[in-house]
Design an enzyme around this catalytic site. Structure first.
Site, PDB file in Angstrom:
ATOM      1  N   HIS A 144       0.859  -1.196   0.000  1.00 30.80           N
ATOM      2  CA  HIS A 144       0.000   0.000   0.000  1.00 30.80           C
ATOM      3  C   HIS A 144       0.893   1.243   0.000  1.00 30.80           C
ATOM      4  O   HIS A 144       1.951   1.248   0.629  1.00 30.80           O
ATOM      5  CB  HIS A 144      -0.890   0.022   1.243  1.00 30.80           C
ATOM      6  N   ASP A 197      -7.959  -5.288  -0.254  1.00 29.91           N
ATOM      7  CA  ASP A 197      -8.419  -6.141  -1.363  1.00 29.91           C
ATOM      8  C   ASP A 197      -8.072  -7.608  -1.172  1.00 29.91           C
ATOM      9  O   ASP A 197      -8.551  -8.449  -1.939  1.00 29.91           O
ATOM     10  CB  ASP A 197      -7.802  -5.633  -2.673  1.00 29.91           C
TER      11      ASP A 197
END
Ligand code: SDX
Length: 425
Positions: free
Chosen positions: A303, A360
Site C-alpha cells: 500500500h 483487497d
C-alpha cells in the site's frame, strides 16, 4: 518546533510556512514557491505531495489507523450501517434517528432509474466489463437528471447517485445474464435491497439473509473513504473543472478500475485461482513477486500509505471467516490466501518492503461467498467508495478558494527545432 522552512537558492534564502494537521502531520505550504523562487517541485506519483487540506478521513500508515470524521473504522464496522456512515462522511456528523430515517426515505425515493436506461444496457456487448458499463451509465444519469446548480439540486443529486448507482450495478448483472431486472423495494434496507435486486427472480424468490446484509454493510463501510487515493484524486481533479458531479464520479469509477487500485480485488481472486489450478504452488508466486525482473505483484499486498497491516483487511478477514462459517462454505481460496499471508509475512522481502495485506486481499473471498461474480468485485468497491468520493468532491466545491487543478512539469524534450518540409527529410 519550527513553523517554517528555509530554502536557499542562487544565494537567496526564502521562508515557507509549515502547517500542522490535527494529528500532528506537517506540510510545507509551497503555494508561493514559483512566484517567489521561480522553482517548482517534482514528485512523480505524489508520494510527498498533499493536494488539499481535508476534515473527512484520517489515515496513519505507520500505525494502521483509519477514521472517518474522527470515528475509528473498527467502531463504524461494529456499530454503524453503510447509509449512516455515508451520511457521516457527506454531512460531517452522525445523523439523529430522525435525520437517518429521512435520509433512508430519500434514498428509497430515488432508487429507480429511468426505464429508457435499460435500452443503453442492451447495446453493450455481452462481455463488457461491469466497471466500463457503470462508468458510462453514471455519466449518462446527467442526461436524465440535469439539475445541478442550487444547493438543493446538489443534495438531491447526492441521494440520486447513492441510490441509483446501486440499482444500476444490479441491473447490469441481471441484464448481462439475460434475466429479468428486479426493482428496488421500499421495504428493504440499502444492503438487503441490493442483494435482492441481484439474486431475486420470478422463478426462485430470494430469501434475504440478515447475516449477509450485515456483512455487506461492513464491506461497504470499510470501502467508504480513504483520503486522497487515486480515484478520489481523480474525482477532485475532474471536478475542479466545474464539470457536473455525475461526470466527476464517472471519472472516479474509471480510475478505480485499474488492478493497482480498486481492480486489485478481482486480481487477487484471479491470482488465488491460478495458484489453486497449479496445485497450490504458493512458493512460485512468492518467488515471482520478489523477482525484480518480473513485473508480477502479489495482488492484495502492499500500500502507498499503510506500512503495516491495513486495518480494513483485519476486519475483512474476520467478516470473511464469519460468513463462510454461517454459510457452511469452505472456500479453498481462503485457505490459500491464509497460507500465502503466513508465508509472505515471514519473508524478509515483504518485511523489508513493509508489504502487508490490504483491503483487497480478503474482500474477494467475502464477495464470492455472497455469490457476487468476480467481474463485479470492483463495482462493489465503487458502490462502497461513492460516499467518500461525494464527500471529497463537496469539500472541494465548498472551498471558497476552489481552483482548477493543473500541475506543472519539468520539460526535458527537444529545444527549439526548425520545421523541415517533407521532401527535405
Ligand atoms: C487500493 O491509495 C489507497 O488508499 C488505495 C486503496 C483505497 O482504499 O483507495 O487502499 C485501495 O488500491 C489498495 C491497493 C490495491 N493494489 C494491490 O493490491 C496491487 C498490488 N500492490 C502493489 O502494486 C503496490 O503495493 C501498490 C501499487 C499498492 C503501492 O505501490 P507503491 O506505493 O507505488 O510502491 P512501489 O510500486 O514503488 O513499490 C515499492 C517497492 C518496490 O520494490 P523495490 O523496487 O523498491 O525493491 O515495493 C515492491 C516494489 O517492487 N512492491 C511489491 C508489491 N508492492 C510493492 N512487490 C511485490 N508485490 C507487491 N504487491
Amino acid at each position: 518546533m519550527d513553523n517554517f522552512v528555509k530554502i536557499t537558492f542562487n544565494k537567496k534564502t526564502y521562508e515557507f510556512p509549515v502547517i500542522t494537521g490535527s494529528e500532528g502531520e506537517k506540510a510545507i505550504d509551497i503555494s508561493t514557491l514559483r512566484q517567489k523562487t521561480g522553482l517548482i517541485t517534482l514528485d512523480p506519483g505524489f508520494d510527498n505531495t498533499g493536494s488539499c487540506i481535508s476534515t473527512i478521513t484520517f489515515m496513519s500508515g505507520e500505525k494502521g489507523i483509519l477514521r472517518y470524521r474522527g470515528i475509528p473504522v473498527e467502531e463504524l464496522a461494529r456499530h454503524s450501517t453503510f447509509t449512516e456512515t455515508a451520511y457521516l462522511l457527506i454531512n460531517g456528523v452522525l445523523p439523529t434517528r430522525k435525520e437517518l430515517n429521512q435520509f433512508s426515505v430519500l434514498l428509497n425515493d430515488n432508487s429507480l432509474v429511468h426505464e429508457d436506461m435499460q435500452i443503453f444496457y442492451q447495446n453493450f456487448p455481452r462481455a463488457s466489463h461491469p466497471m466500463g458499463i457503470l462508468s458510462s451509465m453514471v455519466n449518462a444519469l446527467r442526461s436524465f437528471y440535469p439539475g445541478l446548480e442550487t444547493v438543493e439540486e446538489i443534495n438531491k443529486t447526492v441521494t440520486r447517485l447513492l441510490s441509483k448507482m446501486r440499482t444500476l450495478a444490479a441491473m447490469s448483472y441481471k441484464i448481462s445474464r439475460g434475466h429479468k431486472v428486479i426493482y428496488p423495494r421500499p421495504d428493504l434496507s440499502y444492503c438487503a435491497n441490493f442483494l435482492n435486486m441481484m439474486f431475486d427472480s420470478p422463478v426462485k424468490p430470494y430469501r434475504i439473509d440478515k447475516e449477509l446484509a450485515k456483512a455487506l454493510n461492513v464491506f461497504w463501510i470499510l470501502h467508504a473513504d480513504h483520503e486522497q487515493n487515486c480515484s478520489t484524486s481523480a474525482v477532485r481533479v475532474v471536478g475542479s473543472g466545474r464539470v457536473n458531479l455525475y461526470a466527476a464520479i464517472s471519472a472516479g469509477i474509471a480510475a478505480l478500475w485499474g488492478p493497482l487500485h480498486g481492480g486489485a480485488n478481482q486480481a487477487v481472486i484471479e491470482m488465488l485461482s491460478d495458484i489453486a489450478k497449479n496445485g497450490g504452488n504458493i512458493n512460485s508466486v512468492i518467488k515471482r513477486a520478489k523477482d525484480k525482473n518480473d513485473s508480477f505483484r502479489l495482488m492484495g499486498f502492499g500500500h502507498r500509505v499503510y506500512k503495516t497491516y491495513d486495518p480494513r483487511a483485519k476486519i475483512m478477514k474476520k467478516t470473511c471467516a464469519k460468513v463462510l462459517k454461517k454459510l457452511k462454505t469452505n472456500d479453498p481460496l481462503l485457505n490459500i490466501a491464509k497460507e500465502l499471508e503466513e508465508i509472505a509475512l515471514n519473508d524478509n522481502y515483504f518485511i523489508d518492503h513493509n508489504l502487508y495485506p490490504n483491503v483487497d486481499f480478503y474482500s474477494g473471498i467475502l464477495l464470492r461467498a455472497m455469490r457476487i461474480p468476480t467481474n463485479m468485485f470492483t463495482v462493489m468497491f465503487a458502490i462502497g467508495r461513492l460516499p467518500g468520493w461525494i464527500a471529497q468532491w463537496k469539500e472541494s466545491a465548498d472551498d471558497p478558494k476552489w481552483r482548477l487543478s493543473r500541475p506543472r512539469q519539468v520539460y526535458i524534450g527537444p529545444t527549439k527545432t526548425k520545421y523541415i518540409p517533407i521532401d527535405e527529410r
